[in-house]
Motif scaffolding. Structure first.
Motif, PDB file in Angstrom:
ATOM      1  N   CYS A 103       0.797  -1.230   0.000  1.00 40.46           N
ATOM      2  CA  CYS A 103       0.000   0.000   0.000  1.00 40.46           C
ATOM      3  C   CYS A 103       0.828   1.277   0.000  1.00 40.46           C
ATOM      4  CB  CYS A 103      -0.943  -0.007   1.200  1.00 40.46           C
ATOM      5  SG  CYS A 103      -2.180  -1.322   1.134  1.00 40.46           S
ATOM      6  N   HIS A 104       1.540   1.528   1.062  1.00 42.19           N
ATOM      7  CA  HIS A 104       2.180   2.832   1.221  1.00 42.19           C
ATOM      8  C   HIS A 104       3.697   2.728   1.254  1.00 42.19           C
ATOM      9  CE1 HIS A 104       2.519   7.036   2.390  1.00 42.19           C
ATOM     10  NE2 HIS A 104       3.254   6.699   3.432  1.00 42.19           N
ATOM     11  N   GLY A 105       4.203   1.618   1.625  1.00 35.48           N
ATOM     12  CA  GLY A 105       5.635   1.454   1.812  1.00 35.48           C
ATOM     13  C   GLY A 105       5.885   0.685   3.090  1.00 35.48           C
ATOM     14  N   ALA A 106       6.977  -0.025   3.137  1.00 31.30           N
ATOM     15  CA  ALA A 106       7.284  -0.841   4.308  1.00 31.30           C
ATOM     16  C   ALA A 106       7.979  -0.001   5.370  1.00 31.30           C
ATOM     17  CB  ALA A 106       8.170  -2.017   3.903  1.00 31.30           C
ATOM     18  N   GLY A 107       7.639  -0.263   6.634  1.00 29.54           N
ATOM     19  CA  GLY A 107       8.331   0.364   7.749  1.00 29.54           C
ATOM     20  C   GLY A 107       9.384  -0.583   8.283  1.00 29.54           C
ATOM     21  N   LEU A 108      10.565  -0.070   8.537  1.00 28.26           N
ATOM     22  CA  LEU A 108      11.682  -0.911   8.978  1.00 28.26           C
ATOM     23  C   LEU A 108      12.351  -0.300  10.191  1.00 28.26           C
ATOM     24  CD1 LEU A 108      13.686  -3.284   8.446  1.00 28.26           C
ATOM     25  CD2 LEU A 108      14.980  -1.701   6.988  1.00 28.26           C
ATOM     26  N   ALA A 109      12.560  -1.105  11.213  1.00 24.47           N
ATOM     27  CA  ALA A 109      13.316  -0.672  12.394  1.00 24.47           C
ATOM     28  C   ALA A 109      14.362  -1.728  12.693  1.00 24.47           C
ATOM     29  CB  ALA A 109      12.389  -0.496  13.600  1.00 24.47           C
ATOM     30  N   HIS A 110      15.539  -1.299  13.093  1.00 24.35           N
ATOM     31  CA  HIS A 110      16.567  -2.264  13.458  1.00 24.35           C
ATOM     32  C   HIS A 110      17.303  -1.812  14.710  1.00 24.35           C
ATOM     33  CE1 HIS A 110      18.470   0.500  10.490  1.00 24.35           C
ATOM     34  NE2 HIS A 110      19.505   0.431  11.304  1.00 24.35           N
ATOM     35  N   VAL A 111      18.007  -2.743  15.318  1.00 22.60           N
ATOM     36  CA  VAL A 111      18.681  -2.496  16.594  1.00 22.60           C
ATOM     37  C   VAL A 111      19.674  -1.357  16.470  1.00 22.60           C
ATOM     38  CG1 VAL A 111      20.285  -3.489  18.277  1.00 22.60           C
ATOM     39  CG2 VAL A 111      18.327  -4.833  17.456  1.00 22.60           C
ATOM     40  N   GLY A 112      20.419  -1.329  15.378  1.00 24.81           N
ATOM     41  CA  GLY A 112      21.306  -0.208  15.125  1.00 24.81           C
ATOM     42  C   GLY A 112      22.601  -0.238  15.905  1.00 24.81           C
ATOM     43  N   ALA A 113      23.211   0.932  16.001  1.00 23.11           N
ATOM     44  CA  ALA A 113      24.581   1.046  16.470  1.00 23.11           C
ATOM     45  C   ALA A 113      24.779   0.679  17.935  1.00 23.11           C
ATOM     46  CB  ALA A 113      25.093   2.471  16.225  1.00 23.11           C
ATOM     47  N   THR A 114      23.726   0.684  18.735  1.00 28.64           N
ATOM     48  CA  THR A 114      23.917   0.265  20.135  1.00 28.64           C
ATOM     49  C   THR A 114      24.254  -1.203  20.236  1.00 28.64           C
ATOM     50  OG1 THR A 114      21.586  -0.298  20.485  1.00 28.64           O
ATOM     51  CG2 THR A 114      22.246   1.980  20.958  1.00 28.64           C
ATOM     52  N   GLN A 115      23.786  -2.008  19.286  1.00 24.95           N
ATOM     53  CA  GLN A 115      23.946  -3.459  19.332  1.00 24.95           C
ATOM     54  C   GLN A 115      23.597  -3.996  20.722  1.00 24.95           C
ATOM     55  OE1 GLN A 115      27.059  -5.185  16.593  1.00 24.95           O
ATOM     56  NE2 GLN A 115      28.053  -3.248  17.082  1.00 24.95           N
ATOM     57  N   SER A 116      22.544  -3.436  21.263  1.00 21.27           N
ATOM     58  CA  SER A 116      22.090  -3.769  22.609  1.00 21.27           C
ATOM     59  C   SER A 116      20.616  -4.138  22.514  1.00 21.27           C
ATOM     60  CB  SER A 116      22.269  -2.555  23.523  1.00 21.27           C
ATOM     61  OG  SER A 116      21.703  -2.764  24.800  1.00 21.27           O
ATOM     62  N   PRO A 117      20.181  -5.279  23.069  1.00 20.41           N
ATOM     63  CA  PRO A 117      18.778  -5.684  22.940  1.00 20.41           C
ATOM     64  C   PRO A 117      17.830  -4.713  23.622  1.00 20.41           C
ATOM     65  CG  PRO A 117      19.927  -7.107  24.502  1.00 20.41           C
ATOM     66  CD  PRO A 117      20.973  -6.248  23.864  1.00 20.41           C
ATOM     67  N   HIS A 118      16.843  -4.241  22.875  1.00 17.17           N
ATOM     68  CA  HIS A 118      15.842  -3.323  23.421  1.00 17.17           C
ATOM     69  C   HIS A 118      14.645  -3.285  22.494  1.00 17.17           C
ATOM     70  CE1 HIS A 118      18.130  -0.826  20.587  1.00 17.17           C
ATOM     71  NE2 HIS A 118      17.098  -0.009  20.530  1.00 17.17           N
ATOM     72  N   PRO A 119      13.490  -2.836  22.975  1.00 15.05           N
ATOM     73  CA  PRO A 119      12.306  -2.767  22.112  1.00 15.05           C
ATOM     74  C   PRO A 119      12.514  -1.780  20.971  1.00 15.05           C
ATOM     75  CG  PRO A 119      11.698  -2.590  24.439  1.00 15.05           C
ATOM     76  CD  PRO A 119      13.180  -2.441  24.362  1.00 15.05           C
ATOM     77  N   ALA A 121      10.324  -0.276  17.333  1.00 18.65           N
ATOM     78  CA  ALA A 121       8.986  -0.236  16.741  1.00 18.65           C
ATOM     79  C   ALA A 121       9.048   0.258  15.302  1.00 18.65           C
ATOM     80  CB  ALA A 121       8.059   0.659  17.565  1.00 18.65           C
ATOM     81  N   ALA A 122       8.304  -0.403  14.447  1.00 17.39           N
ATOM     82  CA  ALA A 122       8.157   0.004  13.048  1.00 17.39           C
ATOM     83  C   ALA A 122       6.671   0.136  12.744  1.00 17.39           C
ATOM     84  CB  ALA A 122       8.806  -1.014  12.120  1.00 17.39           C
ATOM     85  N   SER A 123       6.330   0.994  11.800  1.00 17.31           N
ATOM     86  CA  SER A 123       4.919   1.192  11.462  1.00 17.31           C
ATOM     87  C   SER A 123       4.740   1.305   9.955  1.00 17.31           C
ATOM     88  CB  SER A 123       4.367   2.448  12.151  1.00 17.31           C
ATOM     89  OG  SER A 123       4.979   3.610  11.617  1.00 17.31           O
ATOM     90  N   THR A 124       3.526   1.047   9.519  1.00 21.60           N
ATOM     91  CA  THR A 124       3.177   1.176   8.121  1.00 21.60           C
ATOM     92  C   THR A 124       1.766   1.739   8.034  1.00 21.60           C
ATOM     93  OG1 THR A 124       3.125   0.007   5.983  1.00 21.60           O
ATOM     94  CG2 THR A 124       2.239  -1.161   7.903  1.00 21.60           C
ATOM     95  N   ALA A 125       1.333   2.098   6.821  1.00 22.65           N
ATOM     96  CA  ALA A 125       0.052   2.784   6.698  1.00 22.65           C
ATOM     97  C   ALA A 125      -0.645   2.437   5.393  1.00 22.65           C
ATOM     98  CB  ALA A 125       0.251   4.293   6.777  1.00 22.65           C
ATOM     99  N   ARG A 126      -1.961   2.602   5.395  1.00 20.61           N
ATOM    100  CA  ARG A 126      -2.790   2.631   4.182  1.00 20.61           C
ATOM    101  C   ARG A 126      -3.456   4.005   4.196  1.00 20.61           C
ATOM    102  NH1 ARG A 126      -8.210   1.271   2.511  1.00 20.61           N
ATOM    103  NH2 ARG A 126      -8.781   2.334   4.445  1.00 20.61           N
ATOM    104  N   GLU A 127      -3.106   4.858   3.232  1.00 18.89           N
ATOM    105  CA  GLU A 127      -3.623   6.211   3.210  1.00 18.89           C
ATOM    106  C   GLU A 127      -4.591   6.393   2.034  1.00 18.89           C
ATOM    107  OE1 GLU A 127      -0.383   8.943   3.204  1.00 18.89           O
ATOM    108  OE2 GLU A 127       0.304   8.381   5.215  1.00 18.89           O
ATOM    109  N   ILE A 128      -5.733   7.020   2.327  1.00 26.70           N
ATOM    110  CA  ILE A 128      -6.717   7.315   1.287  1.00 26.70           C
ATOM    111  C   ILE A 128      -6.310   8.607   0.577  1.00 26.70           C
ATOM    112  CG2 ILE A 128      -9.115   7.916   0.841  1.00 26.70           C
ATOM    113  CD1 ILE A 128      -8.674   4.981   1.483  1.00 26.70           C
TER     114      ILE A 128
END
Length: 463
Positions: A103-119, A121-128
């Motif tokens: 629909c709108h595009g994929a949302g992507l989240a990754h652990v990143g430079a901390t390389q430390s386990p933590h919550p 969040a990624a989001s995506t949408a359907r927009e009219i």
């Protein structure tokens, strides 16, 4: 996005303290993701769900959407205690129609430079789209796809990650507004707040995030710990936030990305993040100036601007990398949050219906239980609010408990009645329960020069 520091271990140390578990929504329904569309479990906007995902897995869930409302779905991925994670480990979410078109595009989240386990969040949408042109405009069946990502050479382990899924909808406007984002807004950083901070412990999840009005707030954060706060930001207002990490009296060395502060909007879409390294001396990380909340911001290409499209609770999520314990001990380390909400609230846009969940974009919604109870408060205010029938759920909720608190505090009956009437009045005006820390917001001073900060994990939208 910061590249991994040479001094940063490839994975989180097993000796780092185990952070508190993520607080899932108490009313979350546990569901199992399907490996294909045929067996996908149906999700309802406005409700919260708990699931789990294996490494390299792709899971399917199904939603029924109308042809008038924008839809947003967030997936919060939570590595389990003791997990080993790598830079590229993450989660990807997308919505597809019945013909497999994204629909709108994929949302992507990754652990990143901390390389430390933590919550994360990624989001995506359907927009009219006005006029009905484009993909995913029809009413019908849509599929949420959640994918656990990571490079083939990732050093992360294969343990399951837990998921918190939250679909939401936004009704259309009664009358069309601007179709382009505002081009001019105040992008200058304001003078920093100064004065004594008020202690305010953070929550351990989005649903237990501790409310923070404008002011200076202090707490302690341990390596590996993630703190959740929520700031009410109304239409037309701008949010500024800075996180200061205190110095350490012991240890030596350097952690490339030690502190990360992320800002999520009311539908848990990432707006921006900032980070800082740590060498034992005090460090500061500040969000870059953000535009005032405006419905038309959604038309901007820049995610930092388009994310500021609704009023409501904006979430500040602060993580201290577990590797800090290896160099500087288990802590806790002093953390100061300086939060400013500038501008006068404006009238909201005229929606044709209600959001799901309700009051999603209401910056003045009162939640006395969480203002005063649980992870963030003193318990007394929540008890009084509960006694007057507003459903307080924090410490001290209910009339019996409140009267015990009143008696223990030596407050007379007349004083209590006056206080109760004051709370009633506040609730009627849909304002926040008075907070003892509000007074510190009146103090301002010169702005301290912030050190350049590496970026933490980043959630990107693929268009």
């Amino acid at each position: 996005m910061a590249a991994p520091s040479a001094s940063l271990p490839v994975s989180a140390s097993a000796s780092a303290p185990t952070p508190p578990p993520y607080a899932f929504a108490e009313d979350a329904t546990t569901v199992q993701g399907a490996t294909g569309t045929a067996d996908a479990v149906r999700l309802e906007p406005g409700r919260t769900y708990k699931s789990a995902i294996k490494k390299n897995a792709e899971l399917y869930y199904v939603l029924d959407l109308d042809d008038t409302s924008d839809a947003y779905v967030s997936a919060t991925a939570v590595p389990r205690p003791g997990a080993t994670v790598a830079f590229s480990d993450g989660v990807k979410v997308s919505l597809q129609d019945a013909n497999g078109r994204t629909c709108h595009g994929a949302g992507l989240a990754h652990v990143g430079a901390t390389q430390s386990p933590h919550p994360i969040a990624a989001s995506t949408a359907r927009e009219i789209v006005p006029g009905g042109s484009g993909l995913c405009q029809a009413a019908g069946t849509y599929y949420l796809i959640v994918e656990r990502t990571g490079s083939p050479g990732s050093s992360g382990d294969g343990a399951d990650w837990d998921l918190e899924l939250r679909p939401a909808t936004e009704p259309r406007l009664k009358k069309a507004e601007a179709t382009s984002a505002p081009e001019v807004w105040d992008s200058a950083s304001p003078e920093a707040l100064s004065g004594n901070g008020v202690e305010r412990r953070g929550g351990t999840g989005f649903t237990t995030a501790t409310p923070l009005p404008q002011g200076i707030w202090t707490t302690g954060v341990s390596p590996g710990q993630t703190l959740f706060y929520r700031v009410p930001v109304d239409w037309g207002q701008q949010l500024y936030a800075t996180a200061d990490l205190s110095s350490s009296s012991s240890g030596k060395g350097f952690v490339g990305t030690a502190l990360v502060m992320s800002l999520y909007n009311p539908v848990r879409g990432l707006v921006d993040d900032t980070g800082s390294g740590y060498n034992g001396r005090q460090q500061s990380a500040a969000l870059q100036p953000l535009p005032p909340v405006d419905y038309a911001n959604r038309h901007a290409v820049n995610d930092r601007v388009s994310g500021m499209r609704f009023a409501g609770s904006y979430y500040l999520v602060v993580h201290l990398a577990g590797q800090v314990a290896e160099r500087f001990g288990d802590g806790p380390f002093g953390l100061t949050l300086r939060v400013r909400v500038a501008g006068t609230a404006k009238n909201p846009p005229a929606y044709e219906g209600r959001t799901q969940p309700r009051d999603l974009f209401d910056a003045t919604a009162v939640d006395p239980g969480r203002v005063a109870g649980g992870s963030g408060g003193d318990g007394l205010t929540g008890g009084i609010a509960g006694a007057v029938g507003d459903g307080g759920t924090g410490a001290g909720s209910g009339g019996d408990t409140t009267m015990k608190l009143v008696a223990a505090a030596g407050i007379g009956t007349g004083t209590f009645l006056v206080l109760t009437l004051g709370v009633w009045t506040a609730l009627a005006r849909r304002r926040h329960v008075p907070d003892p820390g509000l007074a510190n917001a009146a103090h301002t001073a010169h702005t301290a020069t912030a050190l350049p900060a590496p970026r933490g994990h980043r959630a990107a939208r693929r268009r």
